[in-house]
Design a protein around this motif. Structure first.
Motif, PDB file in Angstrom:
ATOM      1  N   UNK A  10       0.098  -6.552 -17.979  1.00  0.00           N
ATOM      2  CA  UNK A  10       0.006  -5.540 -16.919  1.00  0.00           C
ATOM      3  C   UNK A  10       1.350  -5.481 -16.212  1.00  0.00           C
ATOM      4  N   UNK A  11       1.824  -4.286 -15.961  1.00  0.00           N
ATOM      5  CA  UNK A  11       3.071  -4.111 -15.206  1.00  0.00           C
ATOM      6  C   UNK A  11       3.068  -2.727 -14.592  1.00  0.00           C
ATOM      7  N   UNK A  12       3.039  -2.666 -13.261  1.00  0.00           N
ATOM      8  CA  UNK A  12       3.110  -1.362 -12.618  1.00  0.00           C
ATOM      9  C   UNK A  12       2.522  -1.333 -11.231  1.00  0.00           C
ATOM     10  N   UNK A  13       2.645  -0.174 -10.612  1.00  0.00           N
ATOM     11  CA  UNK A  13       2.101   0.064  -9.272  1.00  0.00           C
ATOM     12  C   UNK A  13       0.803   0.844  -9.416  1.00  0.00           C
ATOM     13  N   UNK A  14      -0.210   0.437  -8.641  1.00  0.00           N
ATOM     14  CA  UNK A  14      -1.535   1.012  -8.778  1.00  0.00           C
ATOM     15  C   UNK A  14      -2.164   1.250  -7.413  1.00  0.00           C
ATOM     16  N   UNK A  15      -3.069   2.225  -7.364  1.00  0.00           N
ATOM     17  CA  UNK A  15      -3.890   2.382  -6.169  1.00  0.00           C
ATOM     18  C   UNK A  15      -4.835   1.178  -6.116  1.00  0.00           C
ATOM     19  N   UNK A  16      -5.440   0.988  -4.975  1.00  0.00           N
ATOM     20  CA  UNK A  16      -6.386  -0.120  -4.842  1.00  0.00           C
ATOM     21  C   UNK A  16      -7.522   0.009  -5.847  1.00  0.00           C
ATOM     22  N   UNK A  17      -8.018   1.218  -6.020  1.00  0.00           N
ATOM     23  CA  UNK A  17      -9.130   1.437  -6.958  1.00  0.00           C
ATOM     24  C   UNK A  17      -8.714   1.169  -8.399  1.00  0.00           C
ATOM     25  N   UNK A  18      -7.513   1.610  -8.774  1.00  0.00           N
ATOM     26  CA  UNK A  18      -7.024   1.348 -10.134  1.00  0.00           C
ATOM     27  C   UNK A  18      -6.865  -0.148 -10.375  1.00  0.00           C
ATOM     28  N   UNK A  19      -6.236  -0.825  -9.416  1.00  0.00           N
ATOM     29  CA  UNK A  19      -6.024  -2.271  -9.546  1.00  0.00           C
ATOM     30  C   UNK A  19      -7.357  -3.005  -9.607  1.00  0.00           C
ATOM     31  N   UNK A  20      -8.303  -2.558  -8.783  1.00  0.00           N
ATOM     32  CA  UNK A  20      -9.621  -3.179  -8.772  1.00  0.00           C
ATOM     33  C   UNK A  20     -10.296  -3.034 -10.130  1.00  0.00           C
ATOM     34  N   UNK A  21     -10.241  -1.851 -10.710  1.00  0.00           N
ATOM     35  CA  UNK A  21     -10.861  -1.614 -12.018  1.00  0.00           C
ATOM     36  C   UNK A  21     -10.211  -2.485 -13.096  1.00  0.00           C
ATOM     37  N   UNK A  22      -8.895  -2.517 -13.116  1.00  0.00           N
ATOM     38  CA  UNK A  22      -8.180  -3.304 -14.128  1.00  0.00           C
ATOM     39  C   UNK A  22      -8.517  -4.786 -14.000  1.00  0.00           C
ATOM     40  N   UNK A  74      -6.970  -1.777   1.022  1.00  0.00           N
ATOM     41  CA  UNK A  74      -7.543  -0.459   1.297  1.00  0.00           C
ATOM     42  C   UNK A  74      -7.522  -0.165   2.802  1.00  0.00           C
ATOM     43  N   UNK A  75      -7.875  -1.161   3.611  1.00  0.00           N
ATOM     44  CA  UNK A  75      -7.882  -0.975   5.064  1.00  0.00           C
ATOM     45  C   UNK A  75      -6.480  -0.686   5.603  1.00  0.00           C
ATOM     46  N   UNK A  76      -5.472  -1.223   4.925  1.00  0.00           N
ATOM     47  CA  UNK A  76      -4.094  -1.056   5.379  1.00  0.00           C
ATOM     48  C   UNK A  76      -3.318  -0.016   4.559  1.00  0.00           C
ATOM     49  N   UNK A  77      -4.062   0.763   3.768  1.00  0.00           N
ATOM     50  CA  UNK A  77      -3.478   1.869   2.991  1.00  0.00           C
ATOM     51  C   UNK A  77      -2.293   1.421   2.137  1.00  0.00           C
ATOM     52  N   UNK A  78      -2.512   0.361   1.386  1.00  0.00           N
ATOM     53  CA  UNK A  78      -1.460  -0.205   0.529  1.00  0.00           C
ATOM     54  C   UNK A  78      -1.744   0.088  -0.939  1.00  0.00           C
ATOM     55  N   UNK A  79      -0.680   0.318  -1.676  1.00  0.00           N
ATOM     56  CA  UNK A  79      -0.745   0.333  -3.141  1.00  0.00           C
ATOM     57  C   UNK A  79      -0.431  -1.086  -3.592  1.00  0.00           C
ATOM     58  N   UNK A  80      -0.773  -1.401  -4.812  1.00  0.00           N
ATOM     59  CA  UNK A  80      -0.582  -2.764  -5.303  1.00  0.00           C
ATOM     60  C   UNK A  80       0.314  -2.776  -6.536  1.00  0.00           C
ATOM     61  N   UNK A  81       1.242  -3.717  -6.556  1.00  0.00           N
ATOM     62  CA  UNK A  81       2.048  -3.934  -7.754  1.00  0.00           C
ATOM     63  C   UNK A  81       1.424  -5.101  -8.510  1.00  0.00           C
ATOM     64  N   UNK A  82       1.057  -4.846  -9.747  1.00  0.00           N
ATOM     65  CA  UNK A  82       0.475  -5.888 -10.590  1.00  0.00           C
ATOM     66  C   UNK A  82       1.455  -6.226 -11.698  1.00  0.00           C
ATOM     67  N   UNK A  83       1.576  -7.511 -11.939  1.00  0.00           N
ATOM     68  CA  UNK A  83       2.431  -7.994 -13.008  1.00  0.00           C
ATOM     69  C   UNK A  83       1.741  -9.189 -13.644  1.00  0.00           C
ATOM     70  N   UNK A  84       1.510  -9.103 -14.945  1.00  0.00           N
ATOM     71  CA  UNK A  84       0.832 -10.188 -15.634  1.00  0.00           C
ATOM     72  C   UNK A  84       1.480 -10.390 -16.991  1.00  0.00           C
TER      73      UNK A  84
END
Length: 93
Positions: A10-22, A74-84
């Motif tokens: 995994x490598x990229x920036x995601x919305x909270x919902x996208x990151x949660x699903x992944x 989500x409460x703080x309106x943040x996107x997430x960077x995931x790297x695995x």
């Protein structure tokens, strides 16, 4: 082959919902793997698989922690960077 191989999972920036699903899917797949491994051990040998029995609650605890991270993000309106990265090293059997 090198003694250590690295693969990007995994490598990229995601919305909270996208990151949660992944990540939810990754963790649930690992939990189901260990549940199946333990069930198979019980059926074949009449006893639990110690590794699976120990790993399942650890993964569930991490999944709970992950959900807390998603709520905060989500409460703080943040996107997430995931790297695995998956690291594979060769060992003798």
């Amino acid at each position: 082959m090198n003694n250590l191989e690295k693969l990007t999972l995994i490598e990229g920036n995601f919305t909270t919902e996208e990151a949660k699903e992944i990540l939810h899917n990754v963790f649930m797949t690992k939990i189901k793997f260990h549940e199946h491994k333990n069930f198979s051990s019980i059926e074949r040998f009449g006893k639990d698989d110690a590794t699976a029995v120990n790993r399942i609650p650890e993964l569930k605890k991490e999944l709970q922690r992950l959900n807390e991270i998603f709520v905060w993000a989500q409460q703080h309106h943040k996107r997430l960077h995931l790297s695995s990265e998956i690291q594979i090293s060769f060992i003798e059997e």
